[in-house]
Write a protein that holds these residues in place. Structure first.
Motif, short mmCIF file in Angstrom:
data_model
loop_
_atom_site.label_atom_id
_atom_site.label_comp_id
_atom_site.label_asym_id
_atom_site.label_seq_id
_atom_site.Cartn_x
_atom_site.Cartn_y
_atom_site.Cartn_z
N ASP A 145 0.62 -1.33 -0.17
CA ASP A 145 0.03 0.46 0.12
C ASP A 145 0.98 1.63 0.38
O ASP A 145 0.41 1.93 -0.41
N ASP A 146 1.93 1.27 1.07
CA ASP A 146 2.95 2.30 1.06
C ASP A 146 3.38 2.95 -0.46
O ASP A 146 3.53 4.11 -1.00
N ASP A 186 1.44 4.13 -2.99
CA ASP A 186 1.18 5.39 -2.37
C ASP A 186 1.90 6.26 -3.67
O ASP A 186 1.98 7.35 -3.73
N SER A 246 -3.77 6.88 -9.63
CA SER A 246 -5.11 6.26 -8.93
C SER A 246 -6.17 6.03 -9.63
O SER A 246 -7.20 5.85 -8.90
N VAL A 280 -3.40 9.81 -5.53
CA VAL A 280 -2.28 8.83 -4.97
C VAL A 280 -0.98 9.79 -4.01
O VAL A 280 -1.15 11.09 -4.33
N ASP A 331 0.42 10.51 1.15
CA ASP A 331 1.10 9.70 2.40
C ASP A 331 2.59 11.19 1.93
O ASP A 331 2.47 11.91 2.88
#
Length: 307
Positions: A234-235, A238, A243, A250, A253
């Motif tokens: 997931d990280d 991102d 998107s 995206v 974070d």
């Protein structure tokens, strides 16, 4: 795999997710007299789509250990997805991540308002326990009661402050931290915020099927590997994802200054860790009894996913 080989794995996953969607729809209060707005908000949240990863993991682990039928496992599958959904509904709130889109459409609070978003999450959490408790009505032997009681304890424990909620708290506190996060902090957040419900899903499947204590310990290890790998991926997405595929923006974070596994370790190391954890999970599965071919394929699918 037990499914026909002329279908792609993604097609099989979509079919399984669609079957779970149909099952979930039947568990929203069964037409009882409750305010229309809250049931509408609950259904909007719960039936918004998604991979249905946790109930699929629970169901497939149950089958792997010889579980059959649906009366014991389906209420727990529904309960798990309700808990996961409530966590997303609350996670999206302005006081938390302040996200207006998830899975390609407006989030619950963005449609129904902050207050109803909070209440929809609360209602889903309570509905989860009501749903899981329905299994007690079909127990006939002391052993069945014992398994269900143990499964209920795992569900509640892993969803609370010793699991998902505890991980969410650590994540929020980490956002307010000015110094770099340690590897131990990131590991704690991943193990609890994401890993705890995946661990509970597979552990409950094993418990209800009658797996031994030793087998349950191994499947818990496997599930934690899967949960951490899933969150690291997931990280990664991102940073490098699309998107349109993810159904949400995206780069959020980085835009929010959030520290993640990728910001601490870098992309190359993060990708290597996802592969290492996934291979470890598959190695554990291969030592366990039963047909685990689908679960192995699912782990590999999660490594390569783009959404």
């Amino acid at each position: 795999m037990t499914e026909t080989t002329d279908k792609s794995f993604q097609e099989i996953m979509k079919e399984k997710a669609a079957a779970i969607d149909e099952m979930l729809s039947a568990y929203i209060y069964h037409g009882q007299a409750v305010p229309d707005t809250i049931t509408e908000a609950m259904r909007y949240s719960l039936l918004a789509g998604g991979k249905r990863l946790r109930p699929i993991l629970m169901q497939e682990t149950y089958r792997m250990f010889g579980g059959s039928g649906t009366q014991f496992i389906e209420p727990f599958m529904a309960a798990m997805e309700m808990i996961h959904t409530y966590s997303l509904v609350h996670d999206d709130l302005p006081a938390m991540d302040n996200d207006e889109y998830r899975r390609g459409r407006k989030t619950t609070w963005a449609v129904y308002g902050d207050a109803m978003g909070i209440l929809a999450g609360d209602a889903l959490l309570n509905a989860a326990y009501e749903t899981a408790l329905e299994v007690l009505g079909v127990c006939e032997t002391p052993e069945q009661y014992r398994r269900v009681g143990w499964a209920l304890k795992v569900l509640a424990h892993n969803a609370g402050i010793h699991g998902m909620v505890g991980g969410q708290v650590a994540d929020i506190e980490a956002e307010q931290q000015t110094e770099p996060l340690t590897a131990e902090q990131i590991d704690y957040i991943h193990r609890n915020k994401t890993g705890a419900l995946i661990e509970a899903s597979m552990t409950i499947g094993a418990i209800l099927a009658g797996a031994s204590t030793e087998q349950g310990t191994e499947i818990t290890r496997c599930a934690l590997d899967i949960g951490i790998a899933f969150q690291i991926q997931d990280d990664i997405l991102d940073v490098v994802g699309d998107s349109a595929e993810l159904g949400k923006p995206v780069g959020s974070d980085a835009a929010n200054g959030k520290q993640t596994y990728v910001t601490i370790h870098g992309l190359e190391h993060s990708r290597a860790e996802v592969e290492r954890l996934s291979n470890e999970a598959i190695a554990i599965l291969q030592k366990l009894p039963g047909d685990h071919s689908f679960l192995e394929s699912l782990v590999r699918y999660l490594i390569d996913r783009r959404s």
